[in-house]
Design a protein around this motif. Sequence first.
Motif, mmCIF file in Angstrom:
data_model
loop_
_atom_site.group_PDB
_atom_site.id
_atom_site.type_symbol
_atom_site.label_atom_id
_atom_site.label_comp_id
_atom_site.label_asym_id
_atom_site.label_seq_id
_atom_site.Cartn_x
_atom_site.Cartn_y
_atom_site.Cartn_z
ATOM 1 N N PRO A 4 -4.174 8.277 -1.278
ATOM 2 C CA PRO A 4 -4.593 6.911 -0.923
ATOM 3 C C PRO A 4 -5.740 6.934 0.080
ATOM 4 N N ALA A 62 1.131 4.083 -2.922
ATOM 5 C CA ALA A 62 0.891 5.491 -2.600
ATOM 6 C C ALA A 62 2.051 6.365 -3.059
ATOM 7 N N ARG A 87 0.821 -1.207 0.000
ATOM 8 C CA ARG A 87 0.000 0.000 0.000
ATOM 9 C C ARG A 87 0.855 1.257 0.000
#
Length: 225
Positions: A148, A141, A137
């Motif tokens: 995000p 981002a 993640r």
Amino acid sequence: MTGVALAEELLLLAYDDESGKATMPRISLDLGMAAAVLIELALAGRIAYADGNLVVADPTGTGEPTLDEVLARMAVDTPHTPSSWVQRLRHGLRDRILGDLVARGAVRDVEETELGFIHVHRYPTADASVEEDSRRRLAEALADGQLPDERTAALATLVAVLRMEPALGLTGDAARDARVRLEEIAGGAGFSGTVGLDASVVRPSVALVVTALGAAVDAALGKRA
């Protein structure tokens, strides 16, 4: 609330997978643990900023034991500023969260003896899936120009304030570029800078905790160049 707590994600990033040792100063990590818990409680609507202090807005438990213990403590204590809560909560949180991660099988607790009498603990990775998701993640981002989701933005904000770019495997120009992007994410999410109370209740609460964390890290480590 279910899933992995923000403080757990941060802690897994901060420990080397193989050696099981912290890759950053312990004091900044302890401060980060306290801030992560406060931020998660704010995002869950349990605490809010009011009259200069963080106060309990909703005492309902989240289902996460560590978060709920802190929430219960805040509910019975007198109100304190974000800076005060970051300092008050930092003692013992890291060990508590490491214990939770051991219990859920994310890391192993390896006890060793140094110099014949000093007991030390290492926490190498046992189940890499949680940390892999956090790293994925964050990588997305950093690569994407879009803001995000809220949780990833909060994690990115903590990584930036705690100077954890090396934990992402970044050094030199790549680390500097990542820091700029992480700070952009923090500002875009309203988790840093000036956010008015009329904009939302959560954003000022988180932003003030982030500001307090940044000041504490600067005091402990010196201002970042």
